[in-house]
Design an enzyme around this catalytic site. Structure first.
Site, PDB file in Angstrom:
ATOM      1  N   THR A 178       0.990  -1.180  -0.101  1.00 25.01           N
ATOM      2  CA  THR A 178      -0.062   0.080   0.070  1.00 25.01           C
ATOM      3  C   THR A 178       1.030   1.308  -0.002  1.00 25.01           C
ATOM      4  O   THR A 178       2.006   1.106   0.509  1.00 25.01           O
ATOM      5  CB  THR A 178      -1.064   0.126   1.209  1.00 25.01           C
ATOM      6  OG1 THR A 178      -1.753  -1.082   1.260  1.00 25.01           O
ATOM      7  CG2 THR A 178      -1.605   1.184   1.465  1.00 25.01           C
ATOM      8  N   SER A 180     -11.316  -1.762   4.504  1.00 25.38           N
ATOM      9  CA  SER A 180      -9.767  -1.472   4.317  1.00 25.38           C
ATOM     10  C   SER A 180      -9.204  -1.069   5.899  1.00 25.38           C
ATOM     11  O   SER A 180     -10.105  -0.742   6.635  1.00 25.38           O
ATOM     12  CB  SER A 180      -9.776  -0.478   3.433  1.00 25.38           C
ATOM     13  OG  SER A 180      -8.427   0.031   3.519  1.00 25.38           O
ATOM     14  N   THR A 192      -3.846   1.470  -2.767  1.00 29.29           N
ATOM     15  CA  THR A 192      -3.193   0.072  -2.637  1.00 29.29           C
ATOM     16  C   THR A 192      -3.746  -0.829  -3.838  1.00 29.29           C
ATOM     17  O   THR A 192      -4.771  -0.375  -4.335  1.00 29.29           O
ATOM     18  CB  THR A 192      -3.648  -0.632  -1.357  1.00 29.29           C
ATOM     19  OG1 THR A 192      -2.742  -1.498  -1.231  1.00 29.29           O
ATOM     20  CG2 THR A 192      -5.213  -1.086  -1.325  1.00 29.29           C
TER      21      THR A 192
HETATM   22  N1  GLY Z   1      -5.388  -3.822   1.559  1.00 28.37           N
HETATM   23  C1  GLY Z   1      -5.056  -3.255   2.625  1.00 28.37           C
HETATM   24  C2  GLY Z   1      -6.103  -2.453   3.185  1.00 28.37           C
HETATM   25  O1  GLY Z   1      -6.909  -1.742   2.587  1.00 28.37           O
HETATM   26  O2  GLY Z   1      -6.272  -2.104   4.529  1.00 28.37           O
END
Ligand code: GLY
Length: 573
Positions: free
Chosen positions: A384, A455, A402
């Site tokens: 990310t 997320s 991300t």
């Molecule tokens: N893919 C990591 C998040 O969105 O927290």
């Protein structure tokens, strides 16, 4: 302390210039490096080339949203592990008038997605299916997010903002030592997940070395289609055809209709007070904002400053708060367009006080004994990326984006040159079965068509006395929330500069597994022994997060702090 960081910055710059990357532009400004101090604006991103693109846009009279668009497309080229066209993210934006808005451009589950899509006939999760290959991807949101934000707040033409990324892709850029190591390590994953290795720019026969030129012609063409046709250059026409063909070549389910229908959403930010500061952070579909405000509100019950920064008492208390917040996250948080998130209850003073009252000052609680509010092992690196920007009028961008884990699903869209996300793993594939970050979830975060997976991204802006104070965020999967929380506490409670706060070692607890993960060297051995005597289990691990942040100093100048854990770079103007 700042002086030391500035010297390190100059040293890094000297090494970079004498090595292979051409960072000569940075000679234009004295303020560039791991720390930068400037009065007219600041850009801090995960890659020096992307910071340079943002800086040049601000120099040309662009505002922070213009710089954001330039940086976002540039990161898709120079930082493919997390910068992206094929992913999504969240924007927190503060205008100099004090107006705050936030944009959710998180990926969405395709129309053909369903709750059991990663389960076998026995009802067990099929290993790796939500992480690798075409089926792991949600419908990308990044390009729509950039256009939606620019439409409302941008000032320079989009062509000007996308062009630097096209040049970087077409002419190439010199990769860093970290990138060379990454590409070499992931070679087999890329080979396993792509039909035609010859088209994958990150695969080459010899080993990658620092300074090698990475040219990405297919990606340059995709970016050119976006520059020429706008949103339709990605969600329709040739790019969409290539993406859907990639889906059909594997077991993917994203259709042309899914792409055409993708829309980002403006959301009300989550806000709360902390010791006289006001924090604004991201509402669901990210859990970041609610969790961060819960942590800050709980922390107000304790004099953390008096308890000291890395003492057993402070780490114990912060751990106990984190444990409780992640229990709530697992049970109550999901995309609010599909799930009734109990915002008010989770953030109410009485609920927070009740949670805090159950914390013992001396003993760890077992996570088995911590439940979520009752209403009437990390397998691979956590990628990310976050960037923070302030322009010369004081408009501030805090943006986290991300493709989920490093290099997402590892699938490049053949002929289009960009990586697809593996964000479907952020849904709960089955209650009680953890995702790649060890996070648990249930009905709130189950898979449904059109829903956004929960997320942890936490792009955050803080104000003091109605004025901009801090812009902060980080990558790090489940550790994002605790890294942002600790950075804020480092500045507000422990009087650190931005660079000190960003560089400080971190620790993390997420309810389950019941352990405090600590970066090597984060905590003295004597403190670790004290924590173990209190009943905490300690697990040492590699680095946690990569915070890129900006602090407004008392004289009104900006201090950019770029995390020393990566190639991150701050440039002021
Ligand atoms: N893919 C990591 C998040 O969105 O927290």
């Amino acid at each position: 302390m700042i002086k030391i960081f500035q010297l390190l910055g100059i040293l890094f710059l000297a090494l970079s210039v004498s090595g292979c990357a051409d960072f000569s532009l940075f000679k234009e400004t004295a303020s560039s490096g791991k720390t930068a101090i400037a009065k007219e604006g600041m850009v801090v991103t995960a890659h020096p080339e992307a910071s340079r693109v943002g800086y040049e846009i601000l120099k040309d009279g662009g505002n922070s949203i213009d710089a954001m668009v330039g940086v976002h497309f540039a990161l898709a080229v120079v930082y493919p592990s997390a910068g992206n066209l094929g992913g999504g993210g969240f924007l927190m934006y503060r205008e100099n008038t004090g107006e705050i808005s936030s944009l959710d451009f998180r990926e969405m589950a395709p129309e053909d997605a369903h709750e059991d899509m990663y389960l076998n006939e026995e009802g067990n999760v099929i290993d790796g299916e939500s992480l690798y290959g075409q089926k792991a991807s949600g419908v990308p949101g990044s390009v729509d997010g950039m256009f939606t934000a620019h439409e409302r707040y941008g000032s320079l033409p989009l062509e000007r903002l996308i062009e630097p990324a096209i040049q970087l892709a077409r002419k190439g850029f010199n990769i860093t030592a970290n990138q060379a190591k990454n590409y070499n390590n992931l070679r087999n994953r890329f080979l396993e997940n792509n039909r035609n290795p010859g088209t994958v720019t990150l695969i080459k026969d010899e080993k990658w070395q620092e300074g090698d030129l990475l040219v990405q012609e297919d990606l340059a063409r995709t970016l050119t289609r976006i520059k020429e046709n706008g949103r339709a250059g990605f969600y329709e026409g040739e790019t969409a055809e290539l993406l859907v063909a990639e889906m059909k070549a594997g077991n993917g389910i994203i259709t042309n209709e899914d792409l055409k229908n993708y829309r980002s959403v403006w959301r009300e930010p989550v806000t709360g007070q902390y010791r006289g500061y006001t924090a604004y952070s991201m509402a669901p579909s990210s859990s970041g904002g609610i969790a961060l405000i819960q942590l800050l509100k709980m922390s107000e019950h304790f004099p953390l400053q008096d308890f000291g920064s890395k003492t057993a008492r402070t780490i114990h208390l912060m751990t106990e708060m984190e444990r409780r917040v992640y229990a709530d996250r697992a049970e109550h948080l999901g995309d609010s367009d599909f799930w009734d998130v109990p915002f008010t209850e989770l953030l109410s003073d009485s609920y927070i006080a009740g949670r805090v009252n159950k914390i013992s000052m001396d003993n760890a609680t077992s996570s088995e004994d911590v439940r979520a509010m009752e209403l009437e092992n990390i397998a691979e690196s956590e990628e990310t990326t976050h960037y923070s920007i302030i322009d010369n009028e004081g408009n501030a961008v805090s943006l986290t984006t991300t493709i989920n884990s490093a290099y997402g699903s590892k699938v490049f869209v053949e002929g289009a040159g960009f990586l697809l996300n593996n964000e479907m793993d952020d849904f709960s594939s089955k209650p009680g079965v953890p995702n790649v970050y060890g996070l648990l979830g249930g009905a709130a975060n189950s898979i449904q068509p059109g829903k956004r997976m929960l997320s942890a991204m936490t792009p955050t802006i803080l104000e003091k006395d109605g004025k901009l104070f801090m812009v902060v965020g980080t990558p790090g999967g489940s550790t994002i929330i605790t890294s942002v929380y600790q950075t804020i506490v480092n500045v507000i409670d422990h009087n650190m500069t931005m660079s000190e706060a960003v560089s400080e070692k971190r620790f993390h607890h997420q309810w389950k597994p019941d352990q405090i993960s600590i970066e090597e060297g984060a905590i003295d051995d004597a403190v670790i022994r004290e924590l173990e005597e209190m009943g905490h289990r300690i697990k040492r691990r590699g680095s946690i997060g990569k915070v890129d942040a900006i602090l407004v100093r008392p004289d009104g100048s900006y201090e950019g702090g770029a995390d020393p854990r990566g190639d991150d770079w701050a440039i002021g103007l």
